[in-house]
Design a protein around this motif. Sequence first.
Motif, PDB file in Angstrom:
ATOM      1  N   GLY A   8      77.075  93.955 -28.888  1.00 50.31           N
ATOM      2  CA  GLY A   8      75.952  93.774 -27.795  1.00 50.31           C
ATOM      3  C   GLY A   8      74.711  92.591 -28.533  1.00 50.31           C
ATOM      4  N   LEU A   9      75.228  92.014 -28.083  1.00 47.35           N
ATOM      5  CA  LEU A   9      73.575  90.522 -28.626  1.00 47.35           C
ATOM      6  C   LEU A   9      72.275  90.874 -27.526  1.00 47.35           C
ATOM      7  CD1 LEU A   9      72.211  88.361 -29.707  1.00 47.35           C
ATOM      8  CD2 LEU A   9      73.375  86.751 -27.855  1.00 47.35           C
ATOM      9  N   PHE A  10      71.030  91.212 -28.308  1.00 42.36           N
ATOM     10  CA  PHE A  10      70.242  92.234 -27.697  1.00 42.36           C
ATOM     11  C   PHE A  10      68.700  91.751 -27.744  1.00 42.36           C
ATOM     12  CE2 PHE A  10      72.228  96.119 -27.690  1.00 42.36           C
ATOM     13  CZ  PHE A  10      72.300  96.708 -26.480  1.00 42.36           C
ATOM     14  N   LEU A  16      66.085  88.333 -31.377  1.00 40.53           N
ATOM     15  CA  LEU A  16      67.120  88.628 -30.815  1.00 40.53           C
ATOM     16  C   LEU A  16      68.154  89.100 -32.273  1.00 40.53           C
ATOM     17  CD1 LEU A  16      69.577  85.428 -29.185  1.00 40.53           C
ATOM     18  CD2 LEU A  16      68.067  87.193 -27.664  1.00 40.53           C
ATOM     19  N   SER A  17      69.181  89.881 -31.731  1.00 40.43           N
ATOM     20  CA  SER A  17      69.633  91.328 -32.722  1.00 40.43           C
ATOM     21  C   SER A  17      70.693  91.517 -31.939  1.00 40.43           C
ATOM     22  CB  SER A  17      68.961  92.108 -32.919  1.00 40.43           C
ATOM     23  OG  SER A  17      68.787  93.479 -31.334  1.00 40.43           O
ATOM     24  N   ALA A  67      80.560  88.220 -34.607  1.00 35.44           N
ATOM     25  CA  ALA A  67      79.554  89.127 -35.311  1.00 35.44           C
ATOM     26  C   ALA A  67      81.046  90.465 -35.520  1.00 35.44           C
ATOM     27  CB  ALA A  67      78.491  90.047 -34.843  1.00 35.44           C
ATOM     28  N   PHE A  68      80.998  90.775 -33.704  1.00 31.13           N
ATOM     29  CA  PHE A  68      82.631  91.623 -33.948  1.00 31.13           C
ATOM     30  C   PHE A  68      83.594  91.153 -35.241  1.00 31.13           C
ATOM     31  CE2 PHE A  68      86.603  92.948 -32.103  1.00 31.13           C
ATOM     32  CZ  PHE A  68      86.344  94.555 -30.647  1.00 31.13           C
ATOM     33  N   ARG A 126      79.744  83.619 -40.623  1.00 29.11           N
ATOM     34  CA  ARG A 126      78.228  83.433 -41.018  1.00 29.11           C
ATOM     35  C   ARG A 126      77.120  83.409 -39.416  1.00 29.11           C
ATOM     36  NH1 ARG A 126      79.815  86.044 -44.313  1.00 29.11           N
ATOM     37  NH2 ARG A 126      79.702  86.055 -46.761  1.00 29.11           N
ATOM     38  N   PHE A 127      76.358  83.049 -39.103  1.00 32.40           N
ATOM     39  CA  PHE A 127      75.394  82.861 -38.210  1.00 32.40           C
ATOM     40  C   PHE A 127      73.702  83.147 -38.192  1.00 32.40           C
ATOM     41  CE2 PHE A 127      78.041  87.018 -37.545  1.00 32.40           C
ATOM     42  CZ  PHE A 127      76.989  88.078 -37.351  1.00 32.40           C
TER      43      PHE A 127
END
Length: 287
Positions: free
Chosen positions: A188-190, A149-150, A228-229, A142-143
């Motif tokens: 990716g973190l955008f 951020l997305s 997330a990955f 969980r995060f």
Amino acid sequence: MQNDSLVRIPTNAWDQLRDLYKEDWPRHEIAYNNVHNYIRWIEREPQISATLIVCSLNDSWRENGTYIIIDHTDVFMYTLDPTGETLRRMLLLLDWHHSYLMNMCLYRAIVLEVYRLHRLDIAFDSADVIYYLPQQVALHFRFDLPVGLSLKHIPPQYASFIYNQWLNKSVGTEYFIERMLRWNVSMGLFCEGVREPLAWCIRTQNGALGLLGVVAPRKGYGSLVIKAFARRLAEQGCSTYASVRCSNVASRKLFEKLGFRETGEVTWMKNMKSTFSGTALRKAIKA
């Protein structure tokens, strides 16, 4: 051995080759995922088979699953032969007038012996640790994302950006990155209003988490994309593993903090092109 030859394994037999590595699961999960990756890629773009070589020794792959995959300059190899002899005989047959990068290689001693026989100088040599995270653990990740951020899949047009951030640049690397972004899982973190990702990672040809990068360290961005990955892979029924350089203390601590456990060591090696003649090589092998 003088009658040995490298024989291509036909694409319609790759699923049978892959399934040999279900034995003692998940011990050979990397080898399984490696073949499965190329099965998927061929289904997407059959024309890549023109430059992709998947071969065995004398068409004997059914006996012990030994295979070598040559993807341009990238080489992957695995075997169920505990002696490693089948793989050694295959490596002796490669055209070493080319420079190959051995990806996450489990067979360092065999490769070094072949280098010695071919009198090959080493251009690159990295000792890495394999870190592994079971699917069941990743499913519970969980995060919380800061506002703005997305996390999302990385479009292929970011290949050039990731390539320019990568330390181990070489000819063709940008093409490999673009291809993996098109066909494999990535994360990716955008940031809203910022075009390029703040952090990223991509699933490589053998299923490993690779090309992990961040634009600003010590902000927790690396942890976010890894978690997330890994959860994305877990949702697809896969565990996560990564190859981390032994000397990279910061990255090793990061993976360990997230629950990854060390399961072994691998080598990344690249040879200089050979100038050794075939006649001289045969004499060296007999000696």
